[in-house]
Write a protein that holds these residues in place. Structure first.
Motif, mmCIF file in Angstrom:
data_model
loop_
_atom_site.group_PDB
_atom_site.id
_atom_site.type_symbol
_atom_site.label_atom_id
_atom_site.label_comp_id
_atom_site.label_asym_id
_atom_site.label_seq_id
_atom_site.Cartn_x
_atom_site.Cartn_y
_atom_site.Cartn_z
ATOM 1 N N VAL A 7 47.625 14.417 7.096
ATOM 2 C CA VAL A 7 48.693 14.392 8.091
ATOM 3 C C VAL A 7 49.915 13.668 7.538
ATOM 4 C CG1 VAL A 7 49.379 13.493 10.343
ATOM 5 C CG2 VAL A 7 47.142 14.575 10.071
ATOM 6 N N THR A 8 49.674 12.530 6.870
ATOM 7 C CA THR A 8 50.772 11.758 6.290
ATOM 8 C C THR A 8 51.508 12.561 5.210
ATOM 9 O OG1 THR A 8 49.595 9.679 6.696
ATOM 10 C CG2 THR A 8 51.391 9.632 5.081
ATOM 11 N N LEU A 9 50.741 13.233 4.332
ATOM 12 C CA LEU A 9 51.344 14.055 3.278
ATOM 13 C C LEU A 9 52.174 15.181 3.891
ATOM 14 C CD1 LEU A 9 51.686 14.868 0.318
ATOM 15 C CD2 LEU A 9 49.532 16.157 0.519
ATOM 16 N N LYS A 10 51.644 15.795 4.935
ATOM 17 C CA LYS A 10 52.357 16.885 5.608
ATOM 18 C C LYS A 10 53.674 16.391 6.190
ATOM 19 C CE LYS A 10 51.572 20.437 9.144
ATOM 20 N NZ LYS A 10 50.610 20.950 10.157
ATOM 21 N N GLU A 11 53.661 15.183 6.778
ATOM 22 C CA GLU A 11 54.883 14.621 7.354
ATOM 23 C C GLU A 11 55.924 14.343 6.275
ATOM 24 O OE1 GLU A 11 53.640 11.225 9.580
ATOM 25 O OE2 GLU A 11 53.025 12.404 11.335
ATOM 26 N N TRP A 12 55.490 13.801 5.115
ATOM 27 C CA TRP A 12 56.433 13.524 4.040
ATOM 28 C C TRP A 12 57.023 14.813 3.488
ATOM 29 C CZ3 TRP A 12 58.704 9.118 2.959
ATOM 30 C CH2 TRP A 12 58.083 7.924 3.347
ATOM 31 N N ILE A 13 56.221 15.879 3.438
ATOM 32 C CA ILE A 13 56.731 17.179 2.984
ATOM 33 C C ILE A 13 57.777 17.693 3.965
ATOM 34 C CG2 ILE A 13 56.121 19.608 2.632
ATOM 35 C CD1 ILE A 13 53.415 18.640 1.544
ATOM 36 N N TYR A 14 57.497 17.567 5.269
ATOM 37 C CA TYR A 14 58.457 18.003 6.283
ATOM 38 C C TYR A 14 59.751 17.208 6.189
ATOM 39 C CZ TYR A 14 55.189 21.059 8.794
ATOM 40 O OH TYR A 14 54.346 22.069 9.152
ATOM 41 N N ILE A 15 59.642 15.900 5.958
ATOM 42 C CA ILE A 15 60.839 15.067 5.814
ATOM 43 C C ILE A 15 61.670 15.532 4.622
ATOM 44 C CG2 ILE A 15 61.662 12.742 5.225
ATOM 45 C CD1 ILE A 15 59.314 11.641 6.866
ATOM 46 N N THR A 16 60.988 15.806 3.506
ATOM 47 C CA THR A 16 61.686 16.284 2.310
ATOM 48 C C THR A 16 62.385 17.609 2.575
ATOM 49 O OG1 THR A 16 60.038 15.181 0.899
ATOM 50 C CG2 THR A 16 61.399 16.906 -0.113
ATOM 51 N N VAL A 17 61.688 18.536 3.219
ATOM 52 C CA VAL A 17 62.278 19.842 3.542
ATOM 53 C C VAL A 17 63.480 19.665 4.469
ATOM 54 C CG1 VAL A 17 61.888 22.034 4.737
ATOM 55 C CG2 VAL A 17 60.148 21.135 3.176
ATOM 56 N N GLY A 18 63.340 18.796 5.475
ATOM 57 C CA GLY A 18 64.441 18.544 6.397
ATOM 58 C C GLY A 18 65.677 18.016 5.695
ATOM 59 N N ILE A 19 65.481 17.076 4.765
ATOM 60 C CA ILE A 19 66.610 16.505 4.021
ATOM 61 C C ILE A 19 67.253 17.562 3.130
ATOM 62 C CG2 ILE A 19 67.190 14.921 2.137
ATOM 63 C CD1 ILE A 19 67.053 13.565 4.807
ATOM 64 N N LEU A 20 66.446 18.401 2.491
ATOM 65 C CA LEU A 20 66.997 19.433 1.613
ATOM 66 C C LEU A 20 67.802 20.465 2.406
ATOM 67 C CD1 LEU A 20 64.023 20.003 -0.871
ATOM 68 C CD2 LEU A 20 66.095 18.645 -1.208
ATOM 69 N N ILE A 21 67.332 20.803 3.597
ATOM 70 C CA ILE A 21 68.093 21.722 4.452
ATOM 71 C C ILE A 21 69.436 21.093 4.831
ATOM 72 C CG2 ILE A 21 68.164 22.824 6.734
ATOM 73 C CD1 ILE A 21 65.134 23.186 6.507
ATOM 74 N N MET A 22 69.406 19.814 5.203
ATOM 75 C CA MET A 22 70.642 19.107 5.531
ATOM 76 C C MET A 22 71.604 19.116 4.339
ATOM 77 S SD MET A 22 69.281 15.727 7.559
ATOM 78 C CE MET A 22 70.932 15.059 7.663
#
Length: 286
Positions: A7-22
């Motif tokens: 779950v933690t790894l998935k959240e960090w991946i989502y955070i990374t994807v969110g920042i890259l989209i921004m």
């Protein structure tokens, strides 16, 4: 790897994807058009006009590092690791893009279309972070400090700062760019709420059935969700019924609805949407 680690790894991946989209929206659409819609990137765009020797990406890095240092000074070790990661990732990616893919002009001759991308992509990225209780840092750090030490309405304070930054684009780049920036700020506020609510939406099922066992089995074994069983009685026939309550994602809702139709065509379903689900498996409880 344990379930918690996954779950933690998935959240960090989502955070990374969110920042890259921004970052894509900011670098390819916001910076070249000088759309200043608030926040650290808006400040960097305006300052970059008066200090042309420093690129907007470098200014974002300088401001973010200064704000992170301020955050550590105020909050100490309790300062959010996610905020530090997101802030540094965005700053580093912007500077990397300036080296790898330098841009001296907008990609198209359609400023309104580019404004939609300049606002929409960062809004999607911010919504992903917000949904994970994360932040890209920047002026959010100032809001966190104000919230800790003052009784100010943080939302109003941030909105006022964004308005000031946006209006300053009128003086730096002229009325046309300034008006586009003001329009972008309005769109950003509306789009951010829309995307955030859309990401948080869950489907709440109230299932009235005479055959609850296979439905319960599908919910727990196939969807890995919980359910609550209530005993009811039809007001017309006085026949005993079982009422099942459960909350699932939108994708799971389609699977559950189709299964119930197939398993018990006479079942009565009430399906509603909610953006605030608090409990085990959702928000608020680990």
């Amino acid at each position: 790897m344990s379930k918690e680690q996954k779950v933690t790894l998935k959240e960090w991946i989502y955070i990374t994807v969110g920042i890259l989209i921004m970052t894509v929206g900011i670098y390819f659409f916001k910076f070249p058009n000088h759309f200043s819609t608030g926040g650290v990137t808006g400040i960097a765009i305006v300052l970059g006009h008066y200090v042309p020797s420093i690129t907007p990406g470098t200014l974002v890095t300088i401001i973010n590092i200064a704000l992170l240092a301020l955050g550590f000074a105020v909050f100490g070790k309790s300062f959010g690791v996610r905020t530090v990661y997101a802030s540094l990732l965005m700053s580093g990616t912007l500077q990397l893009l300036e080296i790898v893919c330098p841009m001296s002009a907008p990609m198209t001759s359609q400023p309104l279309v580019e404004l939609l991308f300049a606002v929409g992509l960062p809004a999607v990225g911010s919504a992903i972070l917000f949904n994970l209780d994360a932040s890209s840092g920047g002026t959010d750090i100032i809001a966190m400090i104000l919230k800790k030490h003052t009784a100010l309405n943080i939302g109003i304070a941030l909105l006022c700062s964004d308005i000031i930054i946006t209006v300053s684009a009128c003086f730096a780049f002229g009325m046309e760019t300034g008006l586009f920036s003001i329009l972008g700020l309005i769109i950003k506020s509306l789009f951010m709420d829309l995307v955030t609510d859309n990401l948080k939406t869950k489907k709440c099922f109230q299932i009235i059935t005479s055959h609850p066992e296979p439905i319960e089995q599908f919910i727990t074994a196939e969807l890995h969700r919980g359910a609550t069983r209530l005993h009811g009685e039809g007001s017309y026939t006085h026949e005993g019924k079982t009422v099942l309550l459960t909350v699932v994602s939108r994708h799971e809702a389609v699977l559950l609805r189709n299964y119930i139709h197939k398993q018990d065509p006479a079942a009565f379903m009430i399906i509603t949407s909610s953006t605030e689900i608090i409990g085990k498996g959702f928000r608020g409880v680990n």
